[in-house]
Design an enzyme around this catalytic site. Sequence first.
Site, short mmCIF file in Angstrom:
data_model
loop_
_atom_site.label_atom_id
_atom_site.label_comp_id
_atom_site.label_asym_id
_atom_site.label_seq_id
_atom_site.Cartn_x
_atom_site.Cartn_y
_atom_site.Cartn_z
N THR A 195 28.85 23.12 -8.42
CA THR A 195 29.33 23.89 -7.80
C THR A 195 30.51 22.85 -7.68
OG1 THR A 195 28.86 23.34 -5.50
CG2 THR A 195 27.80 25.32 -6.94
N CYS A 196 30.53 21.43 -7.78
CA CYS A 196 31.62 19.98 -7.11
C CYS A 196 32.81 20.33 -8.05
CB CYS A 196 31.29 18.85 -7.42
SG CYS A 196 30.50 18.45 -8.24
N MET A 197 32.30 21.02 -9.40
CA MET A 197 33.23 21.03 -10.53
C MET A 197 33.37 22.48 -11.42
SD MET A 197 33.48 18.14 -11.06
CE MET A 197 34.83 18.07 -12.07
#
Length: 859
Positions: A826-828
């Site tokens: 989710t960070c990317m």
Amino acid sequence: MPSKYSTMPTIIFLETVVCLTNPELPWVCKIVDYLMQRKVFSLLRGMVLTGVQNVKTPESCESASSLEHVIILIASHVGQHPCCCSNVDPQWSFSSQLLTIPFLWHHLPYFKEVFSSRGLGKYYIHQMASCLPNHVRVLPNDAALEYPAHACLLGNLLEAAGVALSERNCASNTQALDFVAVSTFLLEALPTVKSSARDQPGGNDVIMEEEFKETLNIDLERQICSAMDSCLLQHLVNALFRDILHADISDRDGPSSEEVEAISAVCAFLHVTFNTLPLALLMTGLAYRTELVPTLWNFIKRCHENNNWPIFSKLTAHLPGDTLGWLLPLAVFCPVYKHMLMIVDNEEFYEQEKPLSLKDTRSLIVILKQALWQLFWTIPMHASSSQKSSTSLSSSHKKLSVESIKNRSKDVISELLSQLQDWNNRRPFAPGSDFHSQEAMSETFVSQAILGNTRASEILKHAPFLVPFTSRVRIFASQLEASRERNGPHHALSRNRFKIRRNRILEDAFNQLSMLSEEDLRGPIRVTFVNEFGVEEAGIDGGGIFKDFMENITQAAFDVQYGLFKETADHLLYPNPGSGLIHEQHLQFFHFLGSLLGKAMYEGILVDVPFATFFLSKLKRKHNYLHDLPSLDPELYRHLLFLKHYEGDVSELELYFVIVNNEYGEQREEELLPGGKEKRVTSDNVIQFIHLISNHRLNYQLRHQSSHFLRGFEQLIQKEWIEMFNEHEIQLLVSGSLECMDVDDLRSNAHYSGGYHPDHHVIEMFWEVLKSFSLEYQKKFLKFVTGCSRGPLLGFKYLEPKFCIQRAAPLIVSEEDLDRLPTSATCMNLLKLPPYKNEEQMRTKLMYAISADAGFDLS
């Protein structure tokens, strides 16, 4: 006779005059005429002021003094009897010389009764209405600097009129018009009286200092404010509107000359009053004890439908002929109607359709929208020649100048339209587009708004609801981008790098990030996570890890288990009033969380945190009212509605102006106002009690937590930016759109890696599978890959980082590879997707992964 007139010659003189002016004597007319020609009222004025030891406090007496008897006889003769007395110069008249004595009725109490009850008030008020506007200099020199003659005249007139207008036989339309003409003229000359904000409905806890452009005695100010009470306004408005209310008027009828005169008079009077006296003293009486709102609305609606606005006269004769006919009625109607909406409950507004029907409310929205657009856009920015000429008139017309009315109209129309939009957001009764102006949808308008110092930017500042939401989001995004660019070069090599333990994310972040300056908060922040074994996790934070950090810390900080926030019955978050009992540094935490939310919005990171509307109001520095209470405390709301509609004697319920707070078993009683423990709730003050209870729960209890949260938030998000949006829209800025997910938009903005490309058969199969999902599963998928179930407001073009699908398998694919579930980072905003063989397999694996929240995988 009291000692203050104790000299023997004075006594003899006064008693002689009493004998000579006996109404039964045949020569009384000649005697009075002789005295009038020799300025007797000026002589009597001097006697009163000389004998008054304290202007404010009278000497007690059981009967009228000789001086008072003389004044009664002469004033009554001139005011009641048809006689042959010659006209006297207005400068030496009873009104100019005696009614301008400070606190006249305190010194001549018996005369007050005669003046009010024998029709003298009607005669002298009419006399003043005839001469004052045309003879500005008829008033005598001030008794003292702090007792201006016009202010003393107004105070005495208001006190006497309260009695005179209450007499049904005396309260004629003509008498009311005369009173309004005189009062409006005197109020124009009065300095503005500003009360503390605490005295006003919805006022916050910051007390404003009283300011005056000129010195005015505090007791004189109090006399004027007290006399202008709800009873006086009730009698006055009802007297002016009596003929209108009883007339048979259809919607197609244009206003009669009598109706125009009454509307003109009351609007001029109230506009000047609103600009002079504290509104809290006036609004409740006007809203609930008069027919002002329905009468004005009926007038406004008919004029709008017939496209025929009359030109007002008399009190507004100095206004240019091209002055907009709707300007003054709306300047008065809007604040009173807005005040009514503060205490109206949801059932009254939506079900009973009070104070206006929903159909009329929709018509009102159109009228207000068109008026605002004219004021901010159509009317030229520079003053016309006619306006310039009006400003050069006597200073007595400053409050009734075109510019004054226009400026006030901008404010009150905007405030009312904003409040009506809040009601529409709560439960729609009109299309949202009804609030938008078509002209504000153009690219030209958006470009001008972004530039600033234009008419478009003024509309955005004062009436943002005229601009469609998507246009405002584009402007907001442009403002954020410009701010980031200004701060970007300076922070190219970020010095703000922090190590955060995943299992202590909130405490570590608070201890480190709360020390950052406002400038540092705007720059890049880089985070390295430390796992439960104390080992730094692999990966270089190019922005993706910070996004993951923001998602995790908001989940932890806004979790009700942590004690900083509570949730409503419908699971919306608001500050815990008892947070100080749990966390010693609770206010510092709220400041920190405000800056965190501001940082997320500043960087365009969506966080799945649903806030209560009454808390989001605090980001706009707004107050909440009774209709906001159901979300916080539905039981208390029902109790207050019971009180509001109670048909019996409320005092029998034995309620007092106190409230009991109960936090974590600790009960504490608080007064709602000074002396509240001794003040019983009655039918007369029950509306005030309901307002104070609502204010306490929705505003007062949350004031410290909300103000610290706001300070942190405004470190990154400027006040001017957030004020472009209402509470519902702010939630969309925080968490994204709740509307149907646009799969085609996501596809057109997607990136690919690991061998995938837009035309790859696995990719085409993936998009078909995603399209076939229900809305619920599409949102679950979005949360699975981005951390938030809602997409960016302007589309996935604005998703940062861009959504990417990466092949999750080697070149030679085994059955074991195909049996794996999809994973995400989710960070990317990254989906790692194995090359499944068919749609059924892909659908099954995707649904299982997003339903089970299959492991976060940091790459």
